[in-house]
Write an enzyme that holds these catalytic residues in place. Structure first.
Site, PDB file in Angstrom:
ATOM      1  N   GLY A  38      20.277 -18.261 139.983  1.00 23.39           N
ATOM      2  CA  GLY A  38      18.980 -18.324 140.651  1.00 23.39           C
ATOM      3  C   GLY A  38      18.442 -19.720 140.921  1.00 23.39           C
ATOM      4  N   ASN A  75      19.278 -14.984 154.479  1.00 26.33           N
ATOM      5  CA  ASN A  75      20.333 -15.219 153.478  1.00 26.33           C
ATOM      6  C   ASN A  75      20.680 -16.705 153.495  1.00 26.33           C
ATOM      7  OD1 ASN A  75      22.486 -14.609 151.621  1.00 26.33           O
ATOM      8  ND2 ASN A  75      23.921 -14.839 153.330  1.00 26.33           N
ATOM      9  N   HIS A  91      23.925 -19.289 152.796  1.00 27.03           N
ATOM     10  CA  HIS A  91      25.374 -19.259 152.662  1.00 27.03           C
ATOM     11  C   HIS A  91      25.878 -20.687 152.468  1.00 27.03           C
ATOM     12  CE1 HIS A  91      29.415 -17.725 153.155  1.00 27.03           C
ATOM     13  NE2 HIS A  91      29.675 -18.745 153.962  1.00 27.03           N
ATOM     14  N   ASP A 111      27.679 -12.472 156.995  1.00 28.48           N
ATOM     15  CA  ASP A 111      27.571 -13.910 157.263  1.00 28.48           C
ATOM     16  C   ASP A 111      27.442 -14.217 158.754  1.00 28.48           C
ATOM     17  OD1 ASP A 111      27.624 -14.404 154.549  1.00 28.48           O
ATOM     18  OD2 ASP A 111      29.801 -14.660 154.491  1.00 28.48           O
TER      19      ASP A 111
HETATM   20  C1  GAR Z   1      24.538 -20.377 146.330  1.00 28.66           C
HETATM   21  O1  GAR Z   1      25.430 -21.451 146.526  1.00 28.66           O
HETATM   22  C2  GAR Z   1      24.504 -19.496 147.559  1.00 28.66           C
HETATM   23  O2  GAR Z   1      24.626 -20.224 148.753  1.00 28.66           O
HETATM   24  C3  GAR Z   1      25.705 -18.624 147.339  1.00 28.66           C
HETATM   25  O3  GAR Z   1      25.674 -18.314 145.967  1.00 28.66           O
HETATM   26  C4  GAR Z   1      25.071 -19.411 145.265  1.00 28.66           C
HETATM   27  C5  GAR Z   1      23.967 -18.876 144.399  1.00 28.66           C
HETATM   28  O4  GAR Z   1      23.477 -19.875 143.557  1.00 28.66           O
HETATM   29  N1  GAR Z   1      25.648 -17.449 148.141  1.00 28.66           N
HETATM   30  C6  GAR Z   1      26.735 -16.838 148.613  1.00 28.66           C
HETATM   31  O5  GAR Z   1      27.871 -17.215 148.409  1.00 28.66           O
HETATM   32  C7  GAR Z   1      26.445 -15.614 149.455  1.00 28.66           C
HETATM   33  N2  GAR Z   1      27.620 -15.174 150.111  1.00 28.66           N
HETATM   34  P1  GAR Z   1      22.055 -19.734 142.894  1.00 28.66           P
HETATM   35  O6  GAR Z   1      22.052 -18.399 142.145  1.00 28.66           O
HETATM   36  O7  GAR Z   1      21.976 -20.889 141.956  1.00 28.66           O
HETATM   37  O8  GAR Z   1      21.026 -19.791 143.974  1.00 28.66           O
END
Ligand code: GAR
Length: 217
Positions: A14, A109, A111, A147
């Site tokens: 998060g 979202n 990415h 995506d």
């Molecule tokens: C982030 O890097 C986000 O961009 C990625 O997961 C991570 C979550 O980190 N999302 C994806 O890969 C979606 N396909 P966080 O929980 O520290 O925000």
């Protein structure tokens, strides 16, 4: 000012959620974080949200027979909290078209790549393997195709000779924390509009370019 009641959906640590919560503390921010929702009851982000005084909930996908049943529970939770807008922040479940169409134009979202390059997983590994010089991150509206969807904001970082997926990912993540609050602000304030696959209306300087490797002069 009426602030858009926003839910952040997470599956893990998060950090993007934290950047959105921090930005929404500003009195002029056009969205309030009204709920943090996770599909994993043990997601570390839930404790951070709770500590920040935000309502939290978990809808554990594992206890549902199928995706539709899971999504109906998610939707019920969003209804209870009178949510107007969703930010997916490391939410690692795919949605059915039913759920996405309910939230079309009202769900963003983030990415960890410069879409439309590197959809899917392991984006930093793949960027390094391809030898690209510039990598980055994207905030986009969610559409049924994974995506894809109109792009609200992107940030680019240089790829350095000594980069590993971890070091590159860390620099990209730092930029994610910049562009997600920016994108939510632009969308929630009505500063931008969607025309086809483009998000238009955000004014900015047009003379800045990122060149990699950095030229000496
Ligand atoms: C982030 O890097 C986000 O961009 C990625 O997961 C991570 C979550 O980190 N999302 C994806 O890969 C979606 N396909 P966080 O929980 O520290 O925000």
């Amino acid at each position: 000012m009426t602030r858009l009641r926003t839910a952040i959906l997470i599956s893990g640590r998060g950090s993007n959620m934290e950047s959105l919560i921090a930005a929404a503390r500003a009195p002029d921010f056009p969205a309030e974080i009204a709920l943090v929702l996770s599909n994993r009851p043990d997601a570390p982000g839930l404790d951070k949200a709770k500590a920040a005084g935000i309502a939290v909930a978990a809808v554990d996908h594992k206890i549902y027979a199928g995706r539709e049943e899971f999504e109906r529970s998610l939707q019920a939770m969003l209804d209870i909290h009178r949510i107007d807008f969703i930010c997916l922040a490391g939410f690692m479940r795919l949605f059915t078209p039913w759920f996405i169409n309910q939230w079309r134009g009202r769900m963003l979202n983030i990415h960890p790549a410069l879409l439309p390059s590197y959809r899917g997983l392991h984006t930093h590994e793949r960027a390094l393997a391809d030898g690209v010089k510039i990598h980055g991150c994207t905030v986009h509206f969610v559409v049924p195709e994974m995506d894809e969807g109109p792009i609200v904001a992107q940030a680019a970082v240089r790829v350095l000779d000594g980069d590993t997926p971890q070091t590159l990912g860390a620099r990209v993540l730092a930029q994610e924390h910049v562009i997600y609050p920016l994108a939510l602000r632009l969308v929630a304030s009505g500063a931008v509009r969607v025309e086809g696959n483009r998000v238009l209306g955000a004014l900015g300087r047009s003379d800045a370019a990122l060149v990699a490797p950095t030229p000496d002069r």
